[in-house]
Design an enzyme around this catalytic site. Structure first.
Site, PDB file in Angstrom:
ATOM      1  N   VAL A   1       0.836  -1.213   0.000  1.00 52.35           N
ATOM      2  CA  VAL A   1       0.000   0.000   0.000  1.00 52.35           C
ATOM      3  C   VAL A   1       0.865   1.255   0.000  1.00 52.35           C
ATOM      4  O   VAL A   1       0.349   2.356   0.101  1.00 52.35           O
ATOM      5  CB  VAL A   1      -0.923   0.005   1.251  1.00 52.35           C
TER       6      VAL A   1
ATOM      7  N   HIS B   1      -4.411  -4.593  -2.064  1.00 49.69           N
ATOM      8  CA  HIS B   1      -4.717  -4.226  -0.675  1.00 49.69           C
ATOM      9  C   HIS B   1      -4.899  -2.720  -0.500  1.00 49.69           C
ATOM     10  O   HIS B   1      -4.803  -2.195   0.612  1.00 49.69           O
ATOM     11  CB  HIS B   1      -3.618  -4.760   0.267  1.00 49.69           C
TER      12      HIS B   1
HETATM   13  N1  APR Z   1      14.212  -8.874  -0.735  1.00 49.32           N
HETATM   14  C1  APR Z   1      13.396  -9.939  -0.977  1.00 49.32           C
HETATM   15  N2  APR Z   1      12.573 -10.484  -0.030  1.00 49.32           N
HETATM   16  C2  APR Z   1      12.589  -9.916   1.189  1.00 49.32           C
HETATM   17  C3  APR Z   1      13.432  -8.811   1.513  1.00 49.32           C
HETATM   18  C4  APR Z   1      14.264  -8.300   0.477  1.00 49.32           C
HETATM   19  N3  APR Z   1      15.084  -7.269   0.695  1.00 49.32           N
HETATM   20  N4  APR Z   1      13.232  -8.486   2.830  1.00 49.32           N
HETATM   21  C5  APR Z   1      12.296  -9.360   3.304  1.00 49.32           C
HETATM   22  N5  APR Z   1      11.922 -10.218   2.325  1.00 49.32           N
HETATM   23  C6  APR Z   1      10.907 -11.278   2.378  1.00 49.32           C
HETATM   24  C7  APR Z   1      10.761 -11.947   3.744  1.00 49.32           C
HETATM   25  O1  APR Z   1      11.621 -13.058   3.799  1.00 49.32           O
HETATM   26  C8  APR Z   1       9.287 -12.356   3.751  1.00 49.32           C
HETATM   27  O2  APR Z   1       9.122 -13.686   3.274  1.00 49.32           O
HETATM   28  O3  APR Z   1       9.668 -10.663   2.123  1.00 49.32           O
HETATM   29  C9  APR Z   1       8.625 -11.391   2.754  1.00 49.32           C
HETATM   30  C10 APR Z   1       7.667 -10.387   3.383  1.00 49.32           C
HETATM   31  O4  APR Z   1       6.586 -11.092   3.909  1.00 49.32           O
HETATM   32  P1  APR Z   1       5.478 -10.360   4.799  1.00 49.32           P
HETATM   33  O5  APR Z   1       6.129  -9.504   5.789  1.00 49.32           O
HETATM   34  O6  APR Z   1       4.558 -11.430   5.273  1.00 49.32           O
HETATM   35  O7  APR Z   1       4.745  -9.402   3.760  1.00 49.32           O
HETATM   36  P2  APR Z   1       3.649  -9.758   2.649  1.00 49.32           P
HETATM   37  O8  APR Z   1       3.820 -11.122   2.126  1.00 49.32           O
HETATM   38  O9  APR Z   1       3.653  -8.657   1.682  1.00 49.32           O
HETATM   39  O10 APR Z   1       2.300  -9.679   3.521  1.00 49.32           O
HETATM   40  C11 APR Z   1       1.082  -9.847   2.865  1.00 49.32           C
HETATM   41  O11 APR Z   1      -0.122  -9.284   4.851  1.00 49.32           O
HETATM   42  O12 APR Z   1      -0.014  -7.997   6.693  1.00 49.32           O
HETATM   43  C12 APR Z   1      -0.688  -8.166   5.517  1.00 49.32           C
HETATM   44  O13 APR Z   1      -1.826  -6.623   4.132  1.00 49.32           O
HETATM   45  C13 APR Z   1      -0.553  -6.970   4.600  1.00 49.32           C
HETATM   46  O14 APR Z   1      -0.058  -6.907   2.234  1.00 49.32           O
HETATM   47  C14 APR Z   1       0.301  -7.494   3.458  1.00 49.32           C
HETATM   48  C15 APR Z   1       0.013  -8.972   3.470  1.00 49.32           C
END
Ligand code: APR
Length: 237
Positions: free
Chosen positions: A101, A117
């Site tokens: 977002v 989202h």
């Molecule tokens: N490069 C690549 N991957 C990365 C990096 C990076 N620099 N830093 C972190 N990650 C990975 C982490 O290992 C993790 O698996 O990105 C992932 C982020 O996962 P989440 O924090 O769960 O985020 P996301 O998957 O976008 O969450 C989905 O959940 O909380 C809700 O609405 C919110 O849109 C969000 C949804």
């Protein structure tokens, strides 16, 4: 399957879809949700990211979104965001499907973006239903209100809420027609977004995952590259 093979699949594809998550913005200084210092490690989603939480305490929820808006406003797109802009320019058929977002894909110059989202830089009125852009950070007064006097809420999708109308159908269509689905920086735990990965695979796409850690789909995708988006995407594209 390694980087070279993934590069070739991407280079040869004319129809590409990309699914991004919080990981692509991590190198821009925006915390992820479930990583080591992720937001959900410090805060409870049920207190801050549900309609019930907002009804219970709109000020608390707005204080948190106001804090996130200030954080995001200071952030700039990184090499990962920019590489996806280059990919979009190269591909006749391209769709960027994001769970983020933060608006950093827009800022980087991406065009065809599906924001599953919602958008933290938009607000919606809880009374008249109108929605409008608002990029002020910090907000002058909390909670903000609509011109009609109604209480405004962040223009994002909270847990338990439906995605914006037609958005998932468009995303599924893009995933189904893609020769390559590139999945970047998502833990692939939140649905329906994560469902796009097996959906594209079943439709015949090559699925390439770029993520710092393994995800539940790491064994199902055609190529799982472990590393940071800011480093790997420029090499892939
Ligand atoms: N490069 C690549 N991957 C990365 C990096 C990076 N620099 N830093 C972190 N990650 C990975 C982490 O290992 C993790 O698996 O990105 C992932 C982020 O996962 P989440 O924090 O769960 O985020 P996301 O998957 O976008 O969450 C989905 O959940 O909380 C809700 O609405 C919110 O849109 C969000 C949804």
């Amino acid at each position: 399957m390694g980087l070279e093979q993934a590069r070739e699949w991407l280079a040869n594809a004319t129809a590409v879809a990309v699914l991004t998550g919080a990981g692509i913005s991590a190198e821009s200084g925006i915390p992820t949700f479930r990583g080591a210092s992720g937001l959900w490690k410090q805060y409870k989603p049920e207190d801050l990211a549900t309609a019930e939480a907002f009804a219970r305490d709109p000020l608390l929820v707005w204080e948190w979104y106001n804090w996130r808006r200030e954080l995001i406003r200071k952030a700039q797109p990184n090499a990962g965001h920019r590489a996806l802009v280059r990919l979009e320019i190269q591909k006749p058929r391209f769709t960027l499907i994001t769970q983020n977002v933060d608006g950093l894909h827009d800022l980087a110059g991406s065009g065809r973006i599906l924001k599953l989202h919602g958008d933290i830089w938009r607000m919606r009125c809880t009374s008249c239903g109108s929605n409008w852009p608002d990029r002020r950070a910090p907000l002058p007064k909390l909670p903000p209100h609509c011109g009609c006097g109604g209480l405004a809420r962040p223009g994002v999708v909270w847990f338990g809420e439906p995605l914006p109308d037609g958005m998932m159908q468009e995303a599924e269509h893009a995933a189904a027609e893609a020769q390559v689905l590139l999945v970047v920086g998502t833990s692939a735990l939140v649905y329906p977004a994560a469902g796009l990965i097996p959906y594209a695979k079943q439709a015949g796409a090559r699925v390439i995952q770029v993520n710092l850690e393994p995800t539940p789909y790491s064994n199902m995708v055609d190529c799982a590259l472990e590393g940071s988006a800011g480093e790997l995407l420029p090499q892939l594209i």
